[in-house]
Design a protein around this motif. Structure first.
Motif, short mmCIF file in Angstrom:
data_model
loop_
_atom_site.label_atom_id
_atom_site.label_comp_id
_atom_site.label_asym_id
_atom_site.label_seq_id
_atom_site.Cartn_x
_atom_site.Cartn_y
_atom_site.Cartn_z
N UNK A 36 0.83 -1.21 0.00
CA UNK A 36 0.00 0.00 0.00
C UNK A 36 0.86 1.26 0.00
N UNK A 37 1.91 1.26 0.83
CA UNK A 37 2.79 2.43 0.90
C UNK A 37 3.45 2.70 -0.45
N UNK A 38 3.93 1.66 -1.12
CA UNK A 38 4.57 1.83 -2.42
C UNK A 38 3.57 2.33 -3.46
N UNK A 47 1.67 12.15 -9.92
CA UNK A 47 0.63 13.11 -10.31
C UNK A 47 0.54 14.35 -9.42
N UNK A 48 1.10 14.31 -8.23
CA UNK A 48 1.03 15.41 -7.26
C UNK A 48 -0.37 16.03 -7.20
N UNK A 49 -1.36 15.21 -6.84
CA UNK A 49 -2.74 15.69 -6.84
C UNK A 49 -3.01 16.69 -5.71
N UNK A 50 -3.99 17.55 -5.93
CA UNK A 50 -4.43 18.48 -4.89
C UNK A 50 -5.48 17.84 -3.99
N UNK A 51 -6.09 16.74 -4.49
CA UNK A 51 -7.12 16.04 -3.73
C UNK A 51 -6.94 14.54 -3.96
N UNK A 52 -7.09 13.75 -2.89
CA UNK A 52 -7.01 12.30 -2.97
C UNK A 52 -8.31 11.73 -2.40
N UNK A 53 -8.96 10.89 -3.19
CA UNK A 53 -10.19 10.23 -2.75
C UNK A 53 -9.87 8.78 -2.41
N UNK A 54 -10.32 8.34 -1.26
CA UNK A 54 -10.10 6.98 -0.79
C UNK A 54 -11.47 6.33 -0.62
N UNK A 67 -8.22 2.45 10.29
CA UNK A 67 -6.78 2.21 10.43
C UNK A 67 -6.08 2.35 9.08
N UNK A 68 -6.61 1.72 8.05
CA UNK A 68 -6.00 1.77 6.73
C UNK A 68 -6.06 3.19 6.17
N UNK A 69 -7.18 3.85 6.35
CA UNK A 69 -7.32 5.23 5.86
C UNK A 69 -6.29 6.13 6.53
N UNK A 70 -6.13 6.00 7.85
CA UNK A 70 -5.17 6.86 8.55
C UNK A 70 -3.74 6.54 8.12
N UNK A 71 -3.44 5.27 7.83
CA UNK A 71 -2.11 4.91 7.31
C UNK A 71 -1.84 5.60 5.97
N UNK A 72 -2.83 5.58 5.08
CA UNK A 72 -2.65 6.21 3.77
C UNK A 72 -2.43 7.71 3.91
N UNK A 90 -5.96 17.61 -0.10
CA UNK A 90 -7.24 17.39 0.56
C UNK A 90 -7.57 15.90 0.42
N UNK A 91 -8.16 15.32 1.45
CA UNK A 91 -8.57 13.92 1.42
C UNK A 91 -10.09 13.82 1.49
N UNK A 92 -10.65 12.97 0.67
CA UNK A 92 -12.06 12.62 0.76
C UNK A 92 -12.12 11.11 0.95
N UNK A 93 -12.83 10.67 1.98
CA UNK A 93 -12.91 9.25 2.30
C UNK A 93 -14.36 8.78 2.17
#
Length: 117
Positions: A36-38, A47-54, A67-72, A90-93
């Motif tokens: 997951x980390x890799x 891509x250096x995104x301004x927003x990441x959706x999980x 737990x997984x969300x916080x790790x990411x 910004x993160x959207x989960x």
């Protein structure tokens, strides 16, 4: 017994709840952390995104959910610091599971040591 009852995890935090009986899942999560980390490192750096959706499609009702969300999020924050970026994206989960699932348990279990404002 209806199919929904067979597929649904036992909510809450009791002795027979999923939250207290998901050690195998937690072990698999731990074993796959380097993958997951890799993956998130490659994705972010390419891509250096301004927003990441999980999206966790099948998040169930235990502590593994957040737990997984916080790790990411922590992985991205670490990458940002190494790259000298002033702030993380910004993160959207999105959490999704069966309609009858207990979504209160992951938040209350994950936030019990947090300050509530």
């Amino acid at each position: 017994m209806e199919l929904i009852e067979v597929l649904r995890m036992k909510g809450g935090i009791g002795d027979t709840s999923y939250a207290n009986n998901s050690l195998l899942q937690q072990k698999v999560i731990s074993m796959t952390k380097p993958i997951r980390e890799q993956a998130i490192t490659d994705l972010y750096c390419s891509s250096l995104p301004k927003k990441i959706c999980i999206a966790d499609l099948g998040c169930s009702s235990g502590p593994n959910t957040l737990f997984v969300v916080s790790e990411l999020i922590n992985t991205v924050s670490t990458i940002c610091k190494k790259l000298g970026h002033d702030q993380s994206p910004e993160f959207q989960v999105y959490l999704n599971d069966l309609p009858g699932n207990d979504f209160n348990t992951p938040f209350s279990a994950h936030c019990q040591d947090s300050i509530q404002i």
